[in-house]
Design an enzyme around this catalytic site. Structure first.
Site, short mmCIF file in Angstrom:
data_model
loop_
_atom_site.label_atom_id
_atom_site.label_comp_id
_atom_site.label_asym_id
_atom_site.label_seq_id
_atom_site.Cartn_x
_atom_site.Cartn_y
_atom_site.Cartn_z
N LYS A 1 0.79 -1.24 0.00
CA LYS A 1 0.00 0.00 0.00
C LYS A 1 0.83 1.29 0.00
O LYS A 1 0.31 2.38 0.24
CB LYS A 1 -1.03 0.05 1.15
CG LYS A 1 -1.86 -1.20 1.32
CD LYS A 1 -2.35 -1.80 0.02
CE LYS A 1 -3.39 -0.97 -0.69
NZ LYS A 1 -3.74 -1.58 -2.01
N SER B 1 -4.69 2.67 4.32
CA SER B 1 -4.86 2.08 2.99
C SER B 1 -4.92 0.55 3.10
O SER B 1 -5.75 -0.10 2.44
CB SER B 1 -3.69 2.53 2.10
OG SER B 1 -3.86 2.04 0.80
N HIS C 1 7.33 -7.38 -2.10
CA HIS C 1 7.02 -6.69 -0.83
C HIS C 1 7.90 -7.25 0.30
O HIS C 1 7.67 -6.96 1.47
CB HIS C 1 5.56 -6.92 -0.43
CG HIS C 1 4.54 -6.19 -1.25
ND1 HIS C 1 4.69 -4.90 -1.67
CD2 HIS C 1 3.31 -6.58 -1.67
CE1 HIS C 1 3.60 -4.53 -2.35
NE2 HIS C 1 2.76 -5.53 -2.37
P1 A3P Z 1 -5.11 4.74 -0.89
O1 A3P Z 1 -5.72 3.48 -0.38
O2 A3P Z 1 -4.63 5.63 0.22
O3 A3P Z 1 -5.95 5.46 -1.87
P2 A3P Z 1 -0.25 -0.30 -3.70
O4 A3P Z 1 -0.20 -0.16 -5.16
O5 A3P Z 1 1.10 -0.44 -3.05
O6 A3P Z 1 -1.21 -1.36 -3.28
O7 A3P Z 1 -0.77 1.09 -3.10
C1 A3P Z 1 -2.11 1.48 -3.28
C2 A3P Z 1 -2.24 2.90 -2.78
O8 A3P Z 1 -1.59 3.77 -3.72
C3 A3P Z 1 -3.70 3.33 -2.72
O9 A3P Z 1 -3.75 4.32 -1.67
C4 A3P Z 1 -3.87 3.94 -4.10
O10 A3P Z 1 -4.97 4.80 -4.23
C5 A3P Z 1 -2.54 4.70 -4.23
N1 A3P Z 1 -2.23 5.04 -5.62
C6 A3P Z 1 -2.24 4.25 -6.70
N2 A3P Z 1 -1.96 4.94 -7.81
C7 A3P Z 1 -1.74 6.22 -7.42
C8 A3P Z 1 -1.41 7.44 -8.11
N3 A3P Z 1 -1.26 7.47 -9.42
N4 A3P Z 1 -1.26 8.56 -7.37
C9 A3P Z 1 -1.41 8.54 -6.04
N5 A3P Z 1 -1.74 7.43 -5.33
C10 A3P Z 1 -1.90 6.28 -6.01
#
Ligand code: A3P
Length: 296
Positions: A49, A139, A109
């Protein structure tokens, strides 16, 4: 250890050196640990996340010289093999990586402690993205609510305890971030922060570009900034997980591209939880030079 998901399924997890992992990963552990990295591998490393999908899309856009169509060739989960991923009878992350031509871009991860040793032995390039612990916790909480391959997080209060005790899949945020931070001057590690990418995406994308040994002109960089914005990636079926079955990720519970903001923890933490968290953070991160601004 078995926990029950919202679908009432038993989610089986197992510990490796004190870190909880999915059972299929642990069952495949010897294959993962004997993975043969190559010197020209680039490994994208994150705590869950922290913005993994975001940095993956940025890296792929750079690799493809800003060609959007090329980045549409496959869903993001298939573009960069996920080393510890295992869901038999499908090919494992290790098998997918083995089948990939070099130079490979891979994802993990895993903590530094659990990483297959050949990555260190081959002096690979590592791209680590860290996100402040409070937003990561929020998140991850929503992700566990919607992801039926992960345990039900319980109430927010319950999850708060689970997270600070590191009893989530892939282990403690504190150990993960500290471990990678401490390795950063000994290996080829570009250490980035989610909050910096959010504040000045072009500047951070430029750093990634240089680290990858690429040289793209300003117009291409501007295009990458635009194409990897939260709004664009939320609408993009190759990044928004809309192709994943509802029985695995139920986006009606919480979307994968949820908010993409800095500081959402303020909508979740009580004042008491925040004070307690800050105290735990101070103790756990004592002695590291890493500087997260939590008051974001
Ligand atoms: P939130 O749940 O706070 O919205 P991962 O890819 O490691 O699983 O992380 C997911 C998190 O990154 C989510 O956070 C998601 O919305 C955010 N995320 C994904 N793409 C993004 C982008 N282009 N800009 C900002 N945040 C992004």
């Amino acid at each position: 250890m078995a926990l029950t998901s919202e679908l009432g399924k038993q989610i089986k997890l197992k510990e490796v050196e004190g870190t909880l992992l999915q059972l299929a990963t642990v069952d495949n552990w010897s294959q993962i640990q004997s993975f043969q990295a190559k010197p020209d591998d680039l490994l994208i490393c994150t705590y869950p996340k922290a913005g993994t999908t975001w940095i993956q899309e940025i890296v792929d856009m750079i690799e493809q010289n800003g060609d959007v169509e090329k980045c549409q060739r496959a869903i993001i989960q298939q573009r960069h093999p996920f080393i510890e991923w295992a869901r038999p009878p499908q090919p494992s992350g290790v098998e997918k990586a083995k089948a990939m031509p070099s130079p490979r871009i891979l994802k993990t991860h895993l903590s530094t402690q659990l990483l297959p040793p050949s990555f260190w032995e081959n002096n690979c390039k590592f791209l680590y993205v860290a996100r402040n612990a409070k937003d990561c916790m929020v998140s991850y909480y929503h992700f566990q609510r919607m992801n039926h391959k992960l345990p039900d997080p319980g109430t927010w209060e319950e999850y708060f305890e689970t997270f600070i005790n590191g009893k989530v899949v892939w282990g403690s945020w504190f150990d993960h971030v500290k471990g990678w931070w401490e390795m950063k001057d000994r290996y080829q590690i570009l250490f980035l922060f989610y909050e910096d990418i959010k504040r000045d995406p072009k500047h951070e994308i430029q750093k990634v570009m240089k680290f990858m040994g690429k040289n793209l002109d300003e117009t291409v960089l501007d295009k990458i900034v635009q194409e990897t914005s939260f709004e664009k990636m939320k609408e993009n079926p190759m990044t928004n997980r809309s192709t994943v079955s509802k029985s695995i990720m139920d986006q009606s519970i919480s979307p994968f591209m949820r908010k993409g903001t800095v500081g959402d923890w303020k909508n979740h933490f009580t004042v008491a939880q925040n004070e307690r968290f800050d105290e735990i953070y101070r103790k756990k991160m004592e002695g590291t030079s890493i500087n997260f601004c939590m008051e974001l």
